[in-house]
Scaffold this motif. Structure first.
Motif, short mmCIF file in Angstrom:
data_model
loop_
_atom_site.label_atom_id
_atom_site.label_comp_id
_atom_site.label_asym_id
_atom_site.label_seq_id
_atom_site.Cartn_x
_atom_site.Cartn_y
_atom_site.Cartn_z
N TRP A 1 0.84 -1.21 0.00
CA TRP A 1 0.00 0.00 0.00
C TRP A 1 0.87 1.26 0.00
O TRP A 1 0.62 2.21 -0.75
N LEU A 2 1.89 1.28 0.85
CA LEU A 2 2.78 2.45 0.92
C LEU A 2 3.45 2.70 -0.42
O LEU A 2 3.52 3.84 -0.89
N ASP B 1 -4.85 -14.01 -4.43
CA ASP B 1 -4.47 -12.64 -4.78
C ASP B 1 -4.86 -11.70 -3.65
O ASP B 1 -5.50 -12.11 -2.67
N ALA B 2 -4.48 -10.43 -3.77
CA ALA B 2 -4.74 -9.45 -2.73
C ALA B 2 -6.23 -9.19 -2.54
O ALA B 2 -6.67 -8.86 -1.43
N PHE B 3 -7.01 -9.33 -3.59
CA PHE B 3 -8.44 -9.07 -3.49
C PHE B 3 -9.13 -10.13 -2.62
O PHE B 3 -10.08 -9.82 -1.90
N SER B 4 -8.67 -11.36 -2.69
CA SER B 4 -9.23 -12.41 -1.83
C SER B 4 -8.92 -12.12 -0.36
O SER B 4 -9.76 -12.32 0.52
N LEU B 5 -7.71 -11.65 -0.09
CA LEU B 5 -7.35 -11.27 1.27
C LEU B 5 -8.23 -10.12 1.75
O LEU B 5 -8.73 -10.15 2.89
N LEU C 1 -5.28 0.85 -6.32
CA LEU C 1 -5.67 -0.48 -5.85
C LEU C 1 -5.03 -1.57 -6.72
O LEU C 1 -4.47 -2.55 -6.20
N LEU C 2 -5.09 -1.39 -8.03
CA LEU C 2 -4.52 -2.39 -8.93
C LEU C 2 -3.00 -2.47 -8.79
O LEU C 2 -2.41 -3.55 -8.86
N ARG C 3 -2.36 -1.30 -8.57
CA ARG C 3 -0.91 -1.30 -8.41
C ARG C 3 -0.51 -1.99 -7.11
O ARG C 3 0.48 -2.72 -7.08
N MET C 4 -1.27 -1.77 -6.05
CA MET C 4 -1.00 -2.46 -4.79
C MET C 4 -1.05 -3.97 -4.99
O MET C 4 -0.16 -4.71 -4.56
N GLU D 1 -0.71 -5.61 -7.76
CA GLU D 1 0.38 -6.03 -8.64
C GLU D 1 1.70 -6.14 -7.88
O GLU D 1 2.45 -7.11 -8.04
N LEU D 2 1.99 -5.15 -7.03
CA LEU D 2 3.21 -5.17 -6.23
C LEU D 2 3.21 -6.35 -5.26
O LEU D 2 4.25 -6.99 -5.03
N TYR D 3 2.06 -6.62 -4.68
CA TYR D 3 1.93 -7.75 -3.75
C TYR D 3 2.32 -9.04 -4.46
O TYR D 3 3.06 -9.88 -3.93
N GLN D 4 1.81 -9.22 -5.67
CA GLN D 4 2.10 -10.43 -6.43
C GLN D 4 3.58 -10.51 -6.80
O GLN D 4 4.22 -11.56 -6.68
N GLN D 5 4.14 -9.37 -7.23
CA GLN D 5 5.53 -9.35 -7.66
C GLN D 5 6.49 -9.62 -6.52
O GLN D 5 7.48 -10.34 -6.67
N ARG D 6 6.22 -9.05 -5.36
CA ARG D 6 7.17 -9.10 -4.25
C ARG D 6 7.04 -10.35 -3.39
O ARG D 6 8.04 -10.80 -2.81
N PHE D 7 5.84 -10.91 -3.29
CA PHE D 7 5.64 -11.94 -2.27
C PHE D 7 5.08 -13.27 -2.78
O PHE D 7 5.02 -14.24 -2.00
N ALA D 8 4.67 -13.36 -4.03
CA ALA D 8 4.07 -14.61 -4.51
C ALA D 8 5.07 -15.76 -4.45
O ALA D 8 6.26 -15.60 -4.74
#
Length: 297
Positions: free
Chosen positions: A151-152, A200-204, A230-233, A235-242
């Motif tokens: 988010w940040l 994905d982040a939306f499920s969370l 929202l979409l960038r958050m 996307e970053l979540y997936q890129q950094r932590f998947a």
């Protein structure tokens, strides 16, 4: 208390939880896991508790998780949101019970939303009988650390700044000190990370909404989140932590608090100078005066 820092919008939090109350059972996996951990702690204590106060869930829900445990004879349930199965609706910072009424108080995932946590702990100690037990579980500062980072980063990139998206939470090191400040004897605080994975982040976010754990910080943004942010958050979540399977992790830190209402029968530390055995003897080494030279054995 008038000088208490107001961090959370308590009215907004009650509205959030009231909206999802009807379907709370569909999202209670985290609460069930935490309850099981608390009750495991209770199993280690070989005594009975004739009357217990349970905050954060109704008596019927907890009874299903008690199973064959027999330490608790009667339960009084209380929550800040009304519902069936509750004995009382009240504020954690102003408990509506007489002093010294309960043998046990359990607080289940409700204390991380109070503005006056020291005051809430004082209220719990007040309603406990002498030598009564407090067991509490609250979310800690490492909770949702992955989402907080994303988010940040997304807001800084898209909007040029950041707003509070995830609430501040207590740290484990603060727990024992807060219990001691509230007047508890034998205070203990420890933490445990409960990992959960999502597609994905939306499920969370759907789960957080269903659990009533969405943002209630007073200084939160009151307008709708931009779609691009929202979409960038996400996307970053997936890129950094998947992980290799494409699923993303979400960390929930559970801080467990344990304390006893003071009683003369409890163990007490000796005053300085009253010890009958030295630490050096226990460690099999030599003691030296402060500032004196060290000598090899």
């Amino acid at each position: 208390m008038s000088d208490t820092m107001q961090v959370f919008d308590r009215a907004a939090k009650r509205r959030q939880r009231q909206r999802v109350a009807a379907k709370a059972a569909d999202y209670d996996f985290l609460r069930a896991a935490v309850a099981e951990r608390l009750l495991d702690r209770l199993d280690d204590i070989r005594r009975s508790f004739p009357l217990a106060l349970v905050q954060g869930c109704d008596a019927a829900w907890l009874q299903t998780h008690l199973g064959s445990r027999g330490q608790i004879e009667r339960i009084v349930s209380m929550d800040s949101v009304g519902g069936s199965g509750l004995h009382a609706v009240g504020d954690e910072e102003f408990l509506p019970f007489a002093e010294g009424k309960f043998d046990l108080v359990i607080a289940l995932l409700n204390l991380h939303w109070v503005n006056d946590l020291p005051g809430a702990l004082i209220q719990i100690r007040r309603v406990l009988k002498p030598d009564g037990l407090f067991l509490g579980a609250m979310l800690g500062g490492s909770t949702l650390s992955e989402m907080r980072q994303c988010w940040l980063a997304a807001e800084a990139e898209i909007e040029g700044g950041a707003s509070p998206r995830i609430s501040p939470m207590a740290e484990t090191l603060d727990g024992a000190a807060l219990l001691q400040r509230a007047g508890f004897a034998l205070p203990v605080a420890d933490s445990d990370i409960i990992p959960v994975t999502y597609t994905d982040a939306f499920s969370l976010m759907r789960d957080l909404r269903g659990m009533g754990e969405t943002n209630a910080v007073l200084t939160r943004r009151r307008t709708f989140t931009r779609r691009a942010t929202l979409l960038r958050m996400a996307e970053l979540y997936q890129q950094r932590f998947a992980g290799p399977d494409g699923r993303i992790p979400a960390s929930f830190e559970m801080i467990t608090l344990t304390g006893w209402s003071p009683h003369e029968s409890q163990q007490k530390p000796l005053r300085p100078g009253q010890a009958t055995h030295s630490l050096a003897d226990a460690l099999g080494t030599m003691a030296h005066p402060i500032g004196g030279p060290l000598k090899p054995n």
